[in-house]
Scaffold this motif. Structure first.
Motif, short mmCIF file in Angstrom:
data_model
loop_
_atom_site.label_atom_id
_atom_site.label_comp_id
_atom_site.label_asym_id
_atom_site.label_seq_id
_atom_site.Cartn_x
_atom_site.Cartn_y
_atom_site.Cartn_z
N PHE A 157 -56.88 -9.59 32.19
CA PHE A 157 -57.25 -8.20 32.46
C PHE A 157 -56.09 -7.26 32.11
O PHE A 157 -56.28 -6.21 31.49
N ALA A 158 -54.88 -7.64 32.50
CA ALA A 158 -53.71 -6.81 32.20
C ALA A 158 -53.49 -6.70 30.69
O ALA A 158 -53.18 -5.62 30.17
N GLY A 159 -53.66 -7.81 29.98
CA GLY A 159 -53.52 -7.77 28.54
C GLY A 159 -54.57 -6.89 27.89
O GLY A 159 -54.28 -6.14 26.94
N ASP A 160 -55.80 -6.97 28.37
CA ASP A 160 -56.86 -6.11 27.85
C ASP A 160 -56.56 -4.64 28.12
O ASP A 160 -56.85 -3.77 27.29
N ALA A 161 -55.98 -4.34 29.29
CA ALA A 161 -55.63 -2.96 29.61
C ALA A 161 -54.59 -2.43 28.63
O ALA A 161 -54.65 -1.26 28.21
N VAL A 162 -53.63 -3.26 28.26
CA VAL A 162 -52.63 -2.85 27.27
C VAL A 162 -53.32 -2.50 25.95
O VAL A 162 -53.01 -1.47 25.33
N LEU A 163 -54.24 -3.33 25.52
CA LEU A 163 -54.94 -3.09 24.26
C LEU A 163 -55.81 -1.83 24.35
O LEU A 163 -55.86 -1.03 23.40
N MET A 164 -56.48 -1.62 25.47
CA MET A 164 -57.37 -0.46 25.61
C MET A 164 -56.60 0.85 25.57
O MET A 164 -57.07 1.84 24.99
N GLU A 192 -47.19 -18.67 35.60
CA GLU A 192 -47.35 -19.16 34.24
C GLU A 192 -48.78 -18.96 33.76
O GLU A 192 -49.02 -18.61 32.59
N ALA A 193 -49.76 -19.16 34.65
CA ALA A 193 -51.16 -18.93 34.29
C ALA A 193 -51.38 -17.47 33.91
O ALA A 193 -52.11 -17.16 32.96
N PHE A 194 -50.76 -16.58 34.67
CA PHE A 194 -50.84 -15.14 34.34
C PHE A 194 -50.29 -14.88 32.96
O PHE A 194 -50.92 -14.22 32.12
N ARG A 195 -49.11 -15.39 32.69
CA ARG A 195 -48.42 -15.10 31.43
C ARG A 195 -49.18 -15.64 30.22
O ARG A 195 -49.30 -14.97 29.19
N VAL A 196 -49.69 -16.85 30.33
CA VAL A 196 -50.44 -17.45 29.23
C VAL A 196 -51.65 -16.60 28.88
O VAL A 196 -51.93 -16.32 27.71
N SER A 197 -52.39 -16.16 29.88
CA SER A 197 -53.59 -15.35 29.64
C SER A 197 -53.23 -13.96 29.14
O SER A 197 -53.96 -13.39 28.32
N PHE A 198 -52.14 -13.40 29.63
CA PHE A 198 -51.71 -12.07 29.17
C PHE A 198 -51.44 -12.08 27.68
O PHE A 198 -51.79 -11.13 26.96
N LEU A 199 -50.84 -13.15 27.19
CA LEU A 199 -50.46 -13.23 25.78
C LEU A 199 -51.59 -13.71 24.88
O LEU A 199 -51.50 -13.58 23.65
N ASP A 200 -52.64 -14.23 25.45
CA ASP A 200 -53.72 -14.85 24.66
C ASP A 200 -54.64 -13.78 24.09
O ASP A 200 -55.80 -13.63 24.51
N LYS A 201 -54.15 -13.03 23.11
CA LYS A 201 -54.90 -11.93 22.51
C LYS A 201 -55.00 -12.07 20.99
O LYS A 201 -55.01 -11.08 20.25
#
Length: 349
Positions: free
Chosen positions: A270-277, A301-310
């Motif tokens: 969700f945080a990574g998507d917010a950055v993109l939006m 680590e789970a947070f970080r992996v998903s944040f970068l998975d874009k």
């Protein structure tokens, strides 16, 4: 304020000696008296006094909670102006909290409390406005993230899980002018990314119909995810409150631990998507009461992996700072900064 829905009723004049500020969520209401010049730099941090935290459930109305707080303040320091940061969209005079029983009329509250001025804003709008005032000690990098935000012009997002899931954005131009963008981004629809999350979505759709991110990232998300994982793992769901699930996760319970890691993973996505939006290349700031359990060890680590998975934008996300705000006065600092902005404009919306 440009880019933000607020309702303000107040004086056309200078700052008061002290203002009532409040950060009001679904569980707690944090009050203080703030002192900050009406014409202050965007980075100036307010001084807070008489800080007091009340449980929402212990007071029938917001007015009663405010009056309780004011009863602890010396009569000589009673404020004439209040800035309230509330966990709700603020679009007109009537305010209904999303995750509590409180509701109020802005005009009626100002009259009943006897205030000369009252500004009501979204709580994460206040959190975003506080960001320029924060010091290094107020921030901790999350994982092996990019270097700390240097305060350059650009866009930032502030988001995080508490009783609910809040999000706002902060834009700064080359001259240092800032604007806050209020959102209800926590209520957009959950987007599953793998078989486990599709299972969770189906489980929650049977209960709620539409499923927002707040259903898995707000306080009740602990319980919702735990119940879904218990079913998936063929285990009996033994815990009945989010607090019990959180404690069980730290004790190694299989379903509770899976729920915690899933929450951290979805929050990262969700945080990574917010950055993109928002094009928030200057940084993501995380705030909220649940973060102390989600940004440590395996779940971090789970947070970080998903944040970068874009996909093709993973490289850009890797360069985006992710910072955990650890200052507990965040909402009140932001409310005070918004109050200074407001009074500098003559107390107008």
């Amino acid at each position: 304020m440009r880019g933000m829905s607020d309702r303000a009723y107040g004086p056309n004049g200078a700052a008061q000696a002290g203002w009532l500020v409040a950060d009001i969520g679904g569980t707690n209401a944090r009050f203080a008296l703030a002192r900050l010049p009406a014409v202050a730099s965007v980075a100036q941090k307010a001084e807070l006094a008489h800080a007091c935290t009340l449980r929402v459930r212990d007071h029938a109305t917001l007015q009663q909670a405010i009056e309780h707080f004011l009863s602890t303040v010396p009569t000589t320091e009673r404020p004439g102006v209040a800035i309230l940061a509330v966990a709700s969209a603020v679009t007109d005079d009537a305010v209904q909290f999303t995750n509590s029983h409180w509701s109020f009329s802005i005009t009626a509250l100002q009259r009943e409390i006897g205030l000369q001025g009252l500004l009501v804003v979204n709580d994460f709008a206040a959190a975003a406005r506080a960001v320029p005032t924060l010091d290094r000690v107020d921030l901790r990098p999350v994982g092996a993230c990019a270097q700390r935000d240097g305060g350059d012009a650009g866009m930032r997002v502030v988001l995080g899980p508490g009783t609910g899931l809040g999000m706002a954005a902060l834009k700064q131009d080359a001259a240092g002018n800032i604007s806050v963008i209020e959102t209800e981004g926590g209520h957009i629809s959950l987007a599953p990314r793998n078989a486990e999350e599709f299972f969770i979505l189906d489980f929650l759709m049977q209960r709620f119909g539409r499923v927002s991110y707040e259903r898995v990232l707000g306080g009740e998300g602990w319980l919702n995810l735990y119940q879904a994982w218990s079913l998936k793992l063929g285990l009996k769901a033994r815990f009945e409150t989010p607090e019990q699930v959180s404690e069980a996760a730290r004790s190694g319970d299989l379903a509770a631990r899976a729920a915690m890691n899933t929450m951290a993973s979805i929050l990262g996505a969700f945080a990574g998507d917010a950055v993109l939006m928002y094009g928030a290349w200057q940084g993501v700031y995380l705030a909220g009461g649940l973060l102390m359990h989600l940004l440590d060890g395996e779940s971090a680590e789970a947070f970080r992996v998903s944040f970068l998975d874009k996909g093709r934008f993973s490289g850009l996300l890797k360069q985006t700072p992710v910072l955990h705000i650890v200052n507990p006065d965040l909402g009140n600092l932001g409310a005070a900064a918004l109050g200074a902005d407001w009074l500098a404009r003559g107390g107008t919306g």
